[in-house]
Enzyme design. Structure first.
Site, PDB file in Angstrom:
ATOM      1  N   TYR A 176      -9.584   5.809 -12.299  1.00 49.94           N
ATOM      2  CA  TYR A 176      -9.489   6.559 -11.038  1.00 49.94           C
ATOM      3  C   TYR A 176      -9.258   8.040 -11.256  1.00 49.94           C
ATOM      4  O   TYR A 176      -8.941   8.744 -10.314  1.00 49.94           O
ATOM      5  CB  TYR A 176      -8.301   6.084 -10.190  1.00 49.94           C
ATOM      6  CG  TYR A 176      -8.059   4.615 -10.060  1.00 49.94           C
ATOM      7  CD1 TYR A 176      -9.003   3.768  -9.475  1.00 49.94           C
ATOM      8  CD2 TYR A 176      -6.835   4.068 -10.462  1.00 49.94           C
ATOM      9  CE1 TYR A 176      -8.723   2.411  -9.306  1.00 49.94           C
ATOM     10  CE2 TYR A 176      -6.567   2.715 -10.301  1.00 49.94           C
ATOM     11  CZ  TYR A 176      -7.512   1.893  -9.726  1.00 49.94           C
ATOM     12  OH  TYR A 176      -7.228   0.564  -9.557  1.00 49.94           O
ATOM     13  N   CYS A 183     -13.208   4.545 -28.561  1.00 54.10           N
ATOM     14  CA  CYS A 183     -14.505   5.222 -28.647  1.00 54.10           C
ATOM     15  C   CYS A 183     -15.154   5.384 -27.284  1.00 54.10           C
ATOM     16  O   CYS A 183     -16.194   4.783 -26.996  1.00 54.10           O
ATOM     17  CB  CYS A 183     -15.407   4.436 -29.583  1.00 54.10           C
ATOM     18  SG  CYS A 183     -14.607   4.117 -31.152  1.00 54.10           S
ATOM     19  N   GLU A 184     -14.516   6.135 -26.403  1.00 54.47           N
ATOM     20  CA  GLU A 184     -15.046   6.455 -25.082  1.00 54.47           C
ATOM     21  C   GLU A 184     -14.488   7.825 -24.731  1.00 54.47           C
ATOM     22  O   GLU A 184     -13.302   8.064 -24.916  1.00 54.47           O
ATOM     23  CB  GLU A 184     -14.494   5.496 -24.009  1.00 54.47           C
ATOM     24  CG  GLU A 184     -14.748   4.035 -24.216  1.00 54.47           C
ATOM     25  CD  GLU A 184     -16.013   3.544 -23.535  1.00 54.47           C
ATOM     26  OE1 GLU A 184     -16.614   4.309 -22.748  1.00 54.47           O
ATOM     27  OE2 GLU A 184     -16.400   2.405 -23.820  1.00 54.47           O
ATOM     28  N   ARG A 188       2.976  -1.478  -5.846  1.00 51.66           N
ATOM     29  CA  ARG A 188       3.185  -0.226  -6.575  1.00 51.66           C
ATOM     30  C   ARG A 188       4.549   0.412  -6.317  1.00 51.66           C
ATOM     31  O   ARG A 188       5.217   0.860  -7.252  1.00 51.66           O
ATOM     32  CB  ARG A 188       2.086   0.769  -6.152  1.00 51.66           C
ATOM     33  CG  ARG A 188       2.082   2.069  -6.943  1.00 51.66           C
ATOM     34  CD  ARG A 188       1.109   3.082  -6.305  1.00 51.66           C
ATOM     35  NE  ARG A 188      -0.181   2.504  -6.016  1.00 51.66           N
ATOM     36  CZ  ARG A 188      -1.218   2.471  -6.856  1.00 51.66           C
ATOM     37  NH1 ARG A 188      -1.109   3.034  -8.035  1.00 51.66           N
ATOM     38  NH2 ARG A 188      -2.348   1.902  -6.498  1.00 51.66           N
ATOM     39  N   GLU A 234       3.974  -6.775   1.745  1.00 51.25           N
ATOM     40  CA  GLU A 234       3.481  -7.105   0.395  1.00 51.25           C
ATOM     41  C   GLU A 234       3.489  -5.889  -0.527  1.00 51.25           C
ATOM     42  O   GLU A 234       2.460  -5.511  -1.091  1.00 51.25           O
ATOM     43  CB  GLU A 234       2.038  -7.642   0.483  1.00 51.25           C
ATOM     44  CG  GLU A 234       1.847  -8.836   1.398  1.00 51.25           C
ATOM     45  CD  GLU A 234       0.365  -9.165   1.654  1.00 51.25           C
ATOM     46  OE1 GLU A 234      -0.515  -8.356   1.277  1.00 51.25           O
ATOM     47  OE2 GLU A 234       0.095 -10.216   2.241  1.00 51.25           O
ATOM     48  N   PRO A 235       4.631  -5.239  -0.708  1.00 55.51           N
ATOM     49  CA  PRO A 235       4.640  -4.033  -1.546  1.00 55.51           C
ATOM     50  C   PRO A 235       4.439  -4.365  -3.025  1.00 55.51           C
ATOM     51  O   PRO A 235       4.973  -5.355  -3.521  1.00 55.51           O
ATOM     52  CB  PRO A 235       6.045  -3.462  -1.319  1.00 55.51           C
ATOM     53  CG  PRO A 235       6.887  -4.649  -0.976  1.00 55.51           C
ATOM     54  CD  PRO A 235       5.980  -5.582  -0.213  1.00 55.51           C
ATOM     55  N   GLY A 266       0.770  -1.241   0.000  1.00 55.08           N
ATOM     56  CA  GLY A 266       0.000   0.000   0.000  1.00 55.08           C
ATOM     57  C   GLY A 266       0.796   1.282   0.000  1.00 55.08           C
ATOM     58  O   GLY A 266       0.213   2.363  -0.184  1.00 55.08           O
ATOM     59  N   TYR A 304       0.202  -1.373 -12.175  1.00 57.74           N
ATOM     60  CA  TYR A 304      -1.212  -1.350 -12.582  1.00 57.74           C
ATOM     61  C   TYR A 304      -1.378  -0.718 -13.962  1.00 57.74           C
ATOM     62  O   TYR A 304      -2.377  -0.060 -14.244  1.00 57.74           O
ATOM     63  CB  TYR A 304      -2.078  -0.661 -11.503  1.00 57.74           C
ATOM     64  CG  TYR A 304      -1.887  -1.295 -10.142  1.00 57.74           C
ATOM     65  CD1 TYR A 304      -2.443  -2.537  -9.866  1.00 57.74           C
ATOM     66  CD2 TYR A 304      -1.096  -0.701  -9.163  1.00 57.74           C
ATOM     67  CE1 TYR A 304      -2.228  -3.165  -8.638  1.00 57.74           C
ATOM     68  CE2 TYR A 304      -0.877  -1.314  -7.934  1.00 57.74           C
ATOM     69  CZ  TYR A 304      -1.448  -2.546  -7.677  1.00 57.74           C
ATOM     70  OH  TYR A 304      -1.225  -3.164  -6.474  1.00 57.74           O
ATOM     71  N   ARG A 309      -5.588   3.517 -15.675  1.00 61.38           N
ATOM     72  CA  ARG A 309      -5.684   4.290 -14.437  1.00 61.38           C
ATOM     73  C   ARG A 309      -6.316   5.667 -14.604  1.00 61.38           C
ATOM     74  O   ARG A 309      -7.152   6.065 -13.776  1.00 61.38           O
ATOM     75  CB  ARG A 309      -4.309   4.386 -13.746  1.00 61.38           C
ATOM     76  CG  ARG A 309      -3.726   3.014 -13.374  1.00 61.38           C
ATOM     77  CD  ARG A 309      -2.454   3.118 -12.548  1.00 61.38           C
ATOM     78  NE  ARG A 309      -2.720   3.667 -11.240  1.00 61.38           N
ATOM     79  CZ  ARG A 309      -2.528   4.919 -10.895  1.00 61.38           C
ATOM     80  NH1 ARG A 309      -1.978   5.766 -11.742  1.00 61.38           N
ATOM     81  NH2 ARG A 309      -2.859   5.349  -9.708  1.00 61.38           N
TER      82      ARG A 309
HETATM   83  C1  LIG Z   1      -2.928  -5.060  -4.146  1.00 64.37           C
HETATM   84  C2  LIG Z   1      -2.431  -5.685  -2.891  1.00 64.37           C
HETATM   85  C3  LIG Z   1      -1.153  -5.413  -2.402  1.00 64.37           C
HETATM   86  C4  LIG Z   1      -0.223  -4.416  -3.050  1.00 64.37           C
HETATM   87  O1  LIG Z   1      -0.707  -3.126  -2.969  1.00 64.37           O
HETATM   88  P1  LIG Z   1       0.203  -1.892  -3.459  1.00 64.37           P
HETATM   89  O2  LIG Z   1      -0.618  -0.715  -3.181  1.00 64.37           O
HETATM   90  O3  LIG Z   1       0.470  -2.088  -4.896  1.00 64.37           O
HETATM   91  O4  LIG Z   1       1.456  -1.941  -2.641  1.00 64.37           O
HETATM   92  C5  LIG Z   1      -0.734  -6.066  -1.270  1.00 64.37           C
HETATM   93  N1  LIG Z   1      -1.533  -6.953  -0.623  1.00 64.37           N
HETATM   94  C6  LIG Z   1      -2.774  -7.242  -1.062  1.00 64.37           C
HETATM   95  C7  LIG Z   1      -3.590  -8.211  -0.323  1.00 64.37           C
HETATM   96  C8  LIG Z   1      -3.262  -6.616  -2.200  1.00 64.37           C
HETATM   97  O5  LIG Z   1      -4.508  -6.888  -2.619  1.00 64.37           O
END
Ligand SMILES: *Cc1c(COP(=O)(O)O)cnc(C)c1O
Length: 417
Positions: free
Chosen positions: A317, A343-344, A277, A274-275, A240, A371, A313
Site C-alpha cells: 500500500y 529481489c524486488e 488495527r 469488530e476492531p 476500521g 497486518y 504494508r
Molecule cells: C478486516 C476486517 C475488520 C477489521 O478491520 P480493521 O481496519 O483492522 O479494524 C473488521 N471486520 C471485517 C469484516 C473485516 O474484514
C-alpha cells in the site's frame, strides 16, 4: 503508543524491557508486542461502552498470534473471523465460540460445518448464494444458523482503495437496495435465524463521518425490516478505526464510540464492533538489524534483515511506518532508504529516513502490530520472524522463529524421474 514504547537512557524500551535485550535473546527480525498496550486499547473500548449491551469482536486477521488472542479472550473479547483456520486459532487460544462472528465472501461448506459445530454467535452473510448454502449445510446437520446480512451501505471510507470495502463496486456485502428482499428470503428459510445486521466499510479510517453515514443508512433498513415484522437483536458496525502511523489524526476510541452511540440513540439492539488495527497496530514493533550500509549514486541504502515478506504494508500500500534507532548511537546522521534483502525493488521498509546508524545497528519499525506478521510470507525461502510479548519486565517468546526445514517439510521430489 508512547506510554509503552519509550527511550530510557538512549535505549528504546517496550514497557520495562530494552529492545536491544530482546534482539540479543531472540534474534532479528522479530515482532515485539506490549501486553499493556493491547490491554489498554481493549479497555478503552469496553469503558466507552459501559452501560450498553455490547460485544467487542477483535478482528483476528489483524494479528492472529495465539498469545494475542488469549490476552483479548481473558478481557472478555469476542472475535471476528474470516476463515475456518481463524476459528481454530480462537478456540486454541481459549476464546469462546459463542462470541464469534464469521465474516467473509467465500465461506466453504467445510468452514460452515466447523462453525456450526462450534456453535458460533453469528454468520455475517455476504450474498444470496451464501444464504442458500448455509441453509442447506445447517439443514444437513439438523441445526439452525444465526445470521446477519453484511450490508454494503455505499459510503466512501476515504481510505486506501485496497482497504475500502463499503462502496458499490467492492466485492463485499449485499447491495443496499437488495438487502430487504434478501432478509425476506432468509426469513423464509427454515434453517436460518435472523439475529442482526452488519457492515464494515473499510480500514484505517481517520474520520468518524463515514461511520456515521453508514449507521444512518443501516438504521433505515432496520426500520424497514421492523415494519415487516423482522426484528433484529444486534447491530454489528464492523471495524476500521484508523491509527496514527505518521501524522494522521484519527478520532480517539472514546470519541469514535461516542459518535456511534449518538447515532444509535433510542436503539436497543446489542452493539457489536469488530476492531482490528486499532487494538494491535501501535502495540507492536518489528525489530530489525542493519546488515549493510550501501552508499549509492543518488541514495544511501541501509539494507536490513527484515523484508517485505515480514512486513508487506509498505510494498503493498506504499504504507508509512516510523523507523527508530533501538539505541541512540553517535554516528553521522544521513538520509537512508531502508530496504530488505529481497529481489524486488518494491522491497522497502521506509524511504528517505534521517538516521544515525552503522552496520549492526538495530532499528524498530513502529506501528507494526497490525497486518504485519499476519500478512507475512516465506518469499525467497525466508523463515518467518519470531514473535515476542513483553509484560512489564518479562519477555515471552510467543512464536518461535520458523526453520528452513519447516518451510519445505511438505514438499516432495518425484521418485523415479
Ligand atoms: C478486516 C476486517 C475488520 C477489521 O478491520 P480493521 O481496519 O483492522 O479494524 C473488521 N471486520 C471485517 C469484516 C473485516 O474484514
Amino acid at each position: 503508543m508512547d506510554d509503552h514504547f519509550n527511550y530510557q537512557n538512549k535505549q528504546l524500551h517496550v514497557e520495562q524491557v530494552a529492545l536491544a535485550d530482546i534482539a540479543a535473546l531472540h534474534g532479528t527480525p522479530c515482532y515485539v508486542y506490549s501486553r499493556a498496550a493491547l490491554t489498554s486499547g481493549f479497555r478503552q473500548f469496553s469503558d466507552a461502552l459501559q452501560g450498553r449491551e455490547h460485544l467487542i469482536c477483535y478482528a483476528v486477521k489483524a494479528n492472529s498470534n495465539l498469545a494475542i488472542l488469549n490476552v483479548f479472550a481473558r478481557l472478555g473479547a469476542g472475535f471476528d473471523i474470516v476463515s475456518g483456520g481463524e476459528l481454530q486459532r480462537v478456540l486454541a487460544a481459549g476464546g469462546d465460540a459463542r462470541k464469534v462472528v464469521f465474516s467473509g465472501v467465500g465461506k466453504t461448506v467445510a468452514e460452515m460445518r466447523l462453525a456450526l459445530e462450534a456453535n458460533i454467535l453469528c454468520f455475517n452473510v455476504e450474498s444470496a448464494a451464501e444464504l442458500d448454502r448455509l441453509n442447506e449445510v445447517a439443514d444437513s446437520m439438523g441445526k439452525v444458523a444465526a445470521i446477519s446480512l453484511r450490508v454494503n451501505p455505499d459510503v466512501d471510507a476515504k481510505t486506501h482503495p485496497y482497504i475500502s470495502t463499503g462502496l458499490k463496486q467492492n466485492k463485499f456485502g449485499v447491495a443496499y437496495t437488495e438487502a430487504v428482499a434478501l432478509y425476506r428470503k432468509a426469513h423464509a428459510m427454515p434453517n436460518l435465524r435472523i439475529t442482526g445486521m452488519d457492515c464494515h466499510i473499510g480500514s484505517q479510517l481517520i474520520e468518524t463521518s463515514p461511520f456515521i453515514a453508514a449507521v444512518e443508512k443501516i438504521l433505515l433498513l432496520v426500520d424497514a425490516l421492523s415494519s415487516e415484522g423482522i426484528a433484529l437483536e444486534h447491530l454489528d458496525l464492523g471495524g476500521g478505526l484508523g491509527i496514527c502511523y505518521q501524522d494522521e489524526t484519527p478520532p480517539a476510541i472514546t470519541d469514535y464510540i461516542a459518535a456511534l452511540l449518538g447515532a444509535l440513540q433510542g436503539r436497543t439492539q446489542k452493539l457489536i464492533l469488530e476492531p482490528g488495527r486499532v487494538l494491535v497496530g501501535n502495540a507492536g514493533v518489528l525489530l530489525t538489524r542493519v546488515e549493510y550500509i550501501k552508499p549509492g549514486e543518488e541514495k544511501n541504502f541501509a539494507i536490513v534483515d527484515a523484508a517485505m515478506n515480514d512486513l508487506m504494508r509498505p510494498a503493498l500500500y506504499d504504507a508509512y511506518h516510523g523507523i527508530k534507532p533501538v539505541v541512540r548511537e553517535d554516528h553521522a546522521v544521513q538520509n537512508y532508504e531502508i530496504v530488505g534483502p529481497i529481489c524486488e525493488t518494491g522491497d522497502f521498509i521506509g524511504h528517505a529516513r534521517e538516521l544515525a546508524i552503522a552496520p549492526q545497528s538495530l532499528l524498530a519499525v513502529m506501528s507494526a502490530g497490525a497486518y504485519g506478521m499476519s500478512m507475512s510470507s516465506n518469499y525467497n525461502t525466508r523463515p518467518r520472524a519470531a514473535e515476542v510479548m513483553v509484560d512489564g519486565d518479562k519477555v515471552h517468546l510467543v512464536r518461535e522463529r520458523e526453520t528452513v526445514q519447516q518451510l519445505f517439510a511438505g514438499e516432495k521430489i518425484i521418485a523415479g524421474l
